[in-house]
Design a protein around this motif. Structure first.
Motif, PDB file in Angstrom:
ATOM      1  N   TYR A  32     -59.341  -3.151 -32.319  1.00 61.06           N
ATOM      2  CA  TYR A  32     -58.715  -2.884 -31.024  1.00 61.06           C
ATOM      3  C   TYR A  32     -57.659  -3.917 -30.664  1.00 61.06           C
ATOM      4  CZ  TYR A  32     -62.909   0.008 -30.131  1.00 61.06           C
ATOM      5  OH  TYR A  32     -63.913   0.931 -30.190  1.00 61.06           O
ATOM      6  N   THR A  33     -56.590  -3.457 -30.030  1.00 60.33           N
ATOM      7  CA  THR A  33     -55.751  -4.368 -29.265  1.00 60.33           C
ATOM      8  C   THR A  33     -56.543  -4.715 -28.006  1.00 60.33           C
ATOM      9  OG1 THR A  33     -53.644  -3.531 -30.100  1.00 60.33           O
ATOM     10  CG2 THR A  33     -53.622  -4.610 -27.951  1.00 60.33           C
ATOM     11  N   MET A  34     -56.751  -5.983 -27.787  1.00 66.06           N
ATOM     12  CA  MET A  34     -57.559  -6.439 -26.661  1.00 66.06           C
ATOM     13  C   MET A  34     -56.678  -7.082 -25.599  1.00 66.06           C
ATOM     14  SD  MET A  34     -60.663  -5.562 -27.241  1.00 66.06           S
ATOM     15  CE  MET A  34     -61.542  -6.534 -26.004  1.00 66.06           C
ATOM     16  N   ALA A  35     -57.208  -7.136 -24.410  1.00 64.04           N
ATOM     17  CA  ALA A  35     -56.435  -7.653 -23.290  1.00 64.04           C
ATOM     18  C   ALA A  35     -57.326  -8.394 -22.318  1.00 64.04           C
ATOM     19  CB  ALA A  35     -55.720  -6.514 -22.571  1.00 64.04           C
ATOM     20  N   TRP A  36     -56.711  -9.265 -21.567  1.00 64.61           N
ATOM     21  CA  TRP A  36     -57.330  -9.879 -20.395  1.00 64.61           C
ATOM     22  C   TRP A  36     -56.731  -9.247 -19.154  1.00 64.61           C
ATOM     23  CZ3 TRP A  36     -61.452 -12.985 -19.980  1.00 64.61           C
ATOM     24  CH2 TRP A  36     -61.901 -13.644 -21.131  1.00 64.61           C
ATOM     25  N   TYR A  37     -57.594  -8.957 -18.209  1.00 64.08           N
ATOM     26  CA  TYR A  37     -57.218  -8.394 -16.925  1.00 64.08           C
ATOM     27  C   TYR A  37     -57.717  -9.340 -15.839  1.00 64.08           C
ATOM     28  CZ  TYR A  37     -56.877  -4.011 -19.615  1.00 64.08           C
ATOM     29  OH  TYR A  37     -56.562  -3.055 -20.540  1.00 64.08           O
ATOM     30  N   ARG A  38     -57.163  -9.178 -14.649  1.00 64.07           N
ATOM     31  CA  ARG A  38     -57.679  -9.929 -13.516  1.00 64.07           C
ATOM     32  C   ARG A  38     -57.608  -9.068 -12.263  1.00 64.07           C
ATOM     33  NH1 ARG A  38     -52.969 -14.604 -12.928  1.00 64.07           N
ATOM     34  NH2 ARG A  38     -51.276 -13.234 -12.156  1.00 64.07           N
ATOM     35  N   GLN A  39     -58.513  -9.369 -11.362  1.00 66.77           N
ATOM     36  CA  GLN A  39     -58.533  -8.661 -10.085  1.00 66.77           C
ATOM     37  C   GLN A  39     -58.814  -9.655  -8.979  1.00 66.77           C
ATOM     38  OE1 GLN A  39     -61.284  -5.343  -9.794  1.00 66.77           O
ATOM     39  NE2 GLN A  39     -60.050  -4.421  -8.180  1.00 66.77           N
ATOM     40  N   ALA A  40     -57.845  -9.785  -8.092  1.00 76.43           N
ATOM     41  CA  ALA A  40     -57.992 -10.640  -6.928  1.00 76.43           C
ATOM     42  C   ALA A  40     -58.521  -9.806  -5.766  1.00 76.43           C
ATOM     43  CB  ALA A  40     -56.653 -11.264  -6.573  1.00 76.43           C
ATOM     44  N   GLU A  46     -55.152  -5.926 -12.765  1.00 83.23           N
ATOM     45  CA  GLU A  46     -53.911  -5.918 -13.505  1.00 83.23           C
ATOM     46  C   GLU A  46     -54.114  -6.528 -14.893  1.00 83.23           C
ATOM     47  OE1 GLU A  46     -50.755  -8.404 -12.006  1.00 83.23           O
ATOM     48  OE2 GLU A  46     -52.086 -10.103 -11.610  1.00 83.23           O
ATOM     49  N   LEU A  47     -53.362  -5.987 -15.841  1.00 79.25           N
ATOM     50  CA  LEU A  47     -53.387  -6.525 -17.195  1.00 79.25           C
ATOM     51  C   LEU A  47     -52.552  -7.795 -17.221  1.00 79.25           C
ATOM     52  CD1 LEU A  47     -53.060  -4.489 -20.469  1.00 79.25           C
ATOM     53  CD2 LEU A  47     -51.865  -6.654 -20.186  1.00 79.25           C
ATOM     54  N   VAL A  48     -53.117  -8.854 -17.750  1.00 81.25           N
ATOM     55  CA  VAL A  48     -52.453 -10.153 -17.764  1.00 81.25           C
ATOM     56  C   VAL A  48     -51.829 -10.449 -19.138  1.00 81.25           C
ATOM     57  CG1 VAL A  48     -52.833 -12.635 -17.563  1.00 81.25           C
ATOM     58  CG2 VAL A  48     -53.993 -11.050 -15.995  1.00 81.25           C
ATOM     59  N   ALA A  49     -52.588 -10.178 -20.194  1.00 79.54           N
ATOM     60  CA  ALA A  49     -52.122 -10.504 -21.542  1.00 79.54           C
ATOM     61  C   ALA A  49     -52.833  -9.600 -22.530  1.00 79.54           C
ATOM     62  CB  ALA A  49     -52.392 -11.963 -21.877  1.00 79.54           C
ATOM     63  N   SER A  50     -52.183  -9.339 -23.657  1.00 80.37           N
ATOM     64  CA  SER A  50     -52.802  -8.521 -24.697  1.00 80.37           C
ATOM     65  C   SER A  50     -52.495  -9.101 -26.065  1.00 80.37           C
ATOM     66  CB  SER A  50     -52.326  -7.072 -24.611  1.00 80.37           C
ATOM     67  OG  SER A  50     -50.936  -6.989 -24.865  1.00 80.37           O
ATOM     68  N   ILE A  51     -53.333  -8.734 -27.031  1.00 84.15           N
ATOM     69  CA  ILE A  51     -53.163  -9.219 -28.394  1.00 84.15           C
ATOM     70  C   ILE A  51     -53.574  -8.117 -29.350  1.00 84.15           C
ATOM     71  CG2 ILE A  51     -55.482 -10.272 -28.378  1.00 84.15           C
ATOM     72  CD1 ILE A  51     -54.286 -12.520 -30.168  1.00 84.15           C
ATOM     73  N   THR A  52     -52.756  -7.905 -30.386  1.00 79.28           N
ATOM     74  CA  THR A  52     -53.032  -6.840 -31.331  1.00 79.28           C
ATOM     75  C   THR A  52     -54.271  -7.162 -32.170  1.00 79.28           C
ATOM     76  OG1 THR A  52     -51.392  -7.845 -32.803  1.00 79.28           O
ATOM     77  CG2 THR A  52     -50.666  -5.998 -31.446  1.00 79.28           C
ATOM     78  N   SER A  53     -54.736  -6.164 -32.892  1.00 81.47           N
ATOM     79  CA  SER A  53     -56.006  -6.301 -33.592  1.00 81.47           C
ATOM     80  C   SER A  53     -56.011  -7.462 -34.579  1.00 81.47           C
ATOM     81  CB  SER A  53     -56.359  -4.997 -34.312  1.00 81.47           C
ATOM     82  OG  SER A  53     -55.324  -4.642 -35.220  1.00 81.47           O
ATOM     83  N   GLY A  54     -54.888  -7.683 -35.256  1.00 76.16           N
ATOM     84  CA  GLY A  54     -54.808  -8.775 -36.211  1.00 76.16           C
ATOM     85  C   GLY A  54     -54.350 -10.086 -35.611  1.00 76.16           C
ATOM     86  N   GLY A  55     -53.980 -10.040 -34.348  1.00 79.25           N
ATOM     87  CA  GLY A  55     -53.553 -11.258 -33.667  1.00 79.25           C
ATOM     88  C   GLY A  55     -52.100 -11.631 -33.864  1.00 79.25           C
ATOM     89  N   GLU A  99     -56.824  -2.698 -24.523  1.00 75.23           N
ATOM     90  CA  GLU A  99     -55.563  -2.534 -23.817  1.00 75.23           C
ATOM     91  C   GLU A  99     -55.370  -1.101 -23.354  1.00 75.23           C
ATOM     92  OE1 GLU A  99     -52.053  -2.403 -26.120  1.00 75.23           O
ATOM     93  OE2 GLU A  99     -50.877  -3.568 -24.693  1.00 75.23           O
ATOM     94  N   SER A 100     -55.979  -0.163 -24.056  1.00 72.22           N
ATOM     95  CA  SER A 100     -55.716   1.246 -23.755  1.00 72.22           C
ATOM     96  C   SER A 100     -57.005   2.041 -23.674  1.00 72.22           C
ATOM     97  CB  SER A 100     -54.803   1.845 -24.824  1.00 72.22           C
ATOM     98  OG  SER A 100     -55.412   1.733 -26.097  1.00 72.22           O
TER      99      SER A 100
END
Length: 116
Positions: A32-40, A46-55, A99-100
């Motif tokens: 998976y492409t993974m992501a960090w999200y945040r909620q205030a 909201e999506l903050v950052a993402s990284i593909t499966s291999g990095g 991410e998706s």
């Protein structure tokens, strides 16, 4: 079923740093492409950052570019978010997920508080 456990949040002064970790169960995480999200409070997640499966590729929202770094260790089924030069507006509950769609069931998140 993949489960996500976030950790590493806390209280930090403006300008400080934190490193968030997300541990995922299940080998399928590595695809998976993974992501960090945040909620205030009172705001949408909201999506903050993402990284593909291999990095090999990462993306960031403009407000954190140059301050946050996303990384992953597929051998450990983990994704990380190094946050430097933290600002009060970075305060939120941070979550990791794909991410998706379809999303993995959301973890409990980790609280980041930025205050002097």
């Amino acid at each position: 079923q993949v489960q996500l456990v976030e950790s590493g949040g806390g209280l930090v002064q403006p300008g400080g740093s934190l490193r968030l970790s997300c541990a995922a169960s299940g080998k399928i995480f590595n695809f998976y492409t993974m992501a960090w999200y945040r909620q205030a409070p009172g705001k949408q997640r909201e999506l903050v950052a993402s990284i593909t499966s291999g990095g090999s590729s990462t993306n960031y929202i403009d407000s954190v570019k140059g301050r946050f770094t996303i990384s992953r260790d597929n051998a450990k089924n983990s994704v990380y978010l190094q946050m430097n030069s933290l600002k009060p507006e970075d305060a939120a509950v941070y979550y990791c997920n794909k991410e998706s769609f379809p999303m993995i069931r959301w973890g409990q998140g980790t609280q980041v508080t930025v205050s002097s």
